[in-house]
Design an enzyme around this catalytic site. Structure first.
Site, short mmCIF file in Angstrom:
data_model
loop_
_atom_site.label_atom_id
_atom_site.label_comp_id
_atom_site.label_asym_id
_atom_site.label_seq_id
_atom_site.Cartn_x
_atom_site.Cartn_y
_atom_site.Cartn_z
N ASP A 1 0.88 -1.18 0.00
CA ASP A 1 0.00 0.00 0.00
C ASP A 1 0.91 1.23 0.00
O ASP A 1 2.15 1.11 -0.14
CB ASP A 1 -1.00 -0.04 1.16
CG ASP A 1 -0.40 0.31 2.51
OD1 ASP A 1 0.84 0.45 2.61
OD2 ASP A 1 -1.17 0.44 3.48
N CYS B 1 3.28 -2.75 3.98
CA CYS B 1 2.39 -1.64 4.30
C CYS B 1 3.13 -0.80 5.34
O CYS B 1 4.34 -0.94 5.49
CB CYS B 1 1.01 -2.11 4.75
SG CYS B 1 0.92 -2.97 6.33
N THR C 1 3.02 -0.73 8.68
CA THR C 1 3.54 -1.55 9.77
C THR C 1 3.88 -2.97 9.33
O THR C 1 4.57 -3.69 10.07
CB THR C 1 2.48 -1.68 10.88
OG1 THR C 1 1.30 -2.26 10.31
CG2 THR C 1 2.16 -0.33 11.51
N HIS D 1 10.30 -23.20 10.38
CA HIS D 1 9.28 -23.83 11.23
C HIS D 1 7.86 -23.66 10.72
O HIS D 1 7.02 -24.52 10.97
CB HIS D 1 9.38 -23.28 12.66
CG HIS D 1 10.58 -23.77 13.39
ND1 HIS D 1 10.80 -23.50 14.73
CD2 HIS D 1 11.64 -24.51 12.98
CE1 HIS D 1 11.94 -24.07 15.10
NE2 HIS D 1 12.48 -24.68 14.06
N HIS E 1 7.34 -30.12 12.46
CA HIS E 1 6.67 -28.87 12.13
C HIS E 1 5.55 -29.07 11.10
O HIS E 1 4.63 -28.25 11.03
CB HIS E 1 7.69 -27.86 11.60
CG HIS E 1 8.77 -27.57 12.59
ND1 HIS E 1 8.53 -26.91 13.77
CD2 HIS E 1 10.08 -27.91 12.60
CE1 HIS E 1 9.65 -26.84 14.46
NE2 HIS E 1 10.62 -27.44 13.77
C1 RB5 Z 1 -1.95 3.13 6.21
O1 RB5 Z 1 -1.95 4.40 6.73
C2 RB5 Z 1 -1.55 2.13 7.28
O2 RB5 Z 1 -2.60 1.96 8.18
C3 RB5 Z 1 -1.15 0.82 6.65
O3 RB5 Z 1 -0.09 1.03 5.79
C4 RB5 Z 1 -0.69 -0.27 7.60
O4 RB5 Z 1 0.25 0.22 8.49
C5 RB5 Z 1 -1.75 -1.01 8.28
O5 RB5 Z 1 -1.50 -2.00 9.00
#
Ligand code: RB5
Length: 145
Positions: free
Chosen positions: A7, A64, A66, A97, A132
């Site tokens: 994203d 993304c 995070t 694993h 596993h």
């Molecule tokens: C987008 O702002 C953010 O929420 C997305 O990139 C991600 O971190 C969501 O888990």
């Protein structure tokens, strides 16, 4: 062949990773996004993971902000075992694993240097199997409850 998707929060890291993949002559298909304009990460995860399930791509690398949201979305797709990692040990052991077929990273969490180290070990570490495998089978069974 790898599937790549991000994203807007992971776009810049995806582009950095593509430079390294090009240097390594590792083939990939980029499912987007192709700019910093806001998009929804489930929409980006789905086609890349579908390509893995279809056998068109061996593994996927997803990004993304995070790494968490896109990993949650990916793990809803049958047959996908996505690991959100921000350290080398986890990126290695999720292959050994968990037989993970998708590595997720946060563009706002890890730098390109660490991401590339994680991708390198993720791509070059085989599943250990053995004890596993029964755990992977139980994960698969959860998909059909
Ligand atoms: C987008 O702002 C953010 O929420 C997305 O990139 C991600 O971190 C969501 O888990």
């Amino acid at each position: 062949m790898l599937a790549l998707a991000a994203d807007h929060g992971g776009y810049a890291l995806k582009e950095e990773v593509k430079k390294w993949l090009d240097e390594q002559k590792i083939a990939y298909k980029d499912f987007g996004t192709h700019s910093t304009a806001s998009v929804d990460y489930p929409d980006m995860a789905a086609p890349a993971c579908d390509a893995v399930i279809a056998g068109e791509c061996e593994k996927a690398l997803l990004f993304c902000g995070t790494g968490i949201g896109i990993s949650m979305a990916a793990n809803k797709i049958k047959g996908i075992r996505a690991a959100c990692c921000s350290d080398y040990f986890s990126a290695k052991y999720t292959r050994l694993h968990n037989n993970a077929n998708v590595l997720c990273m946060g563009g706002r969490v890890v730098g390109a240097g660490l991401a590339i180290e994680m991708i390198d070990v993720f791509l070059h570490t085989d599943f250990e199997g053995g004890r596993h495998q029964q755990r992977i089978d139980k994960i698969t069974a959860l998909e059909n409850r």
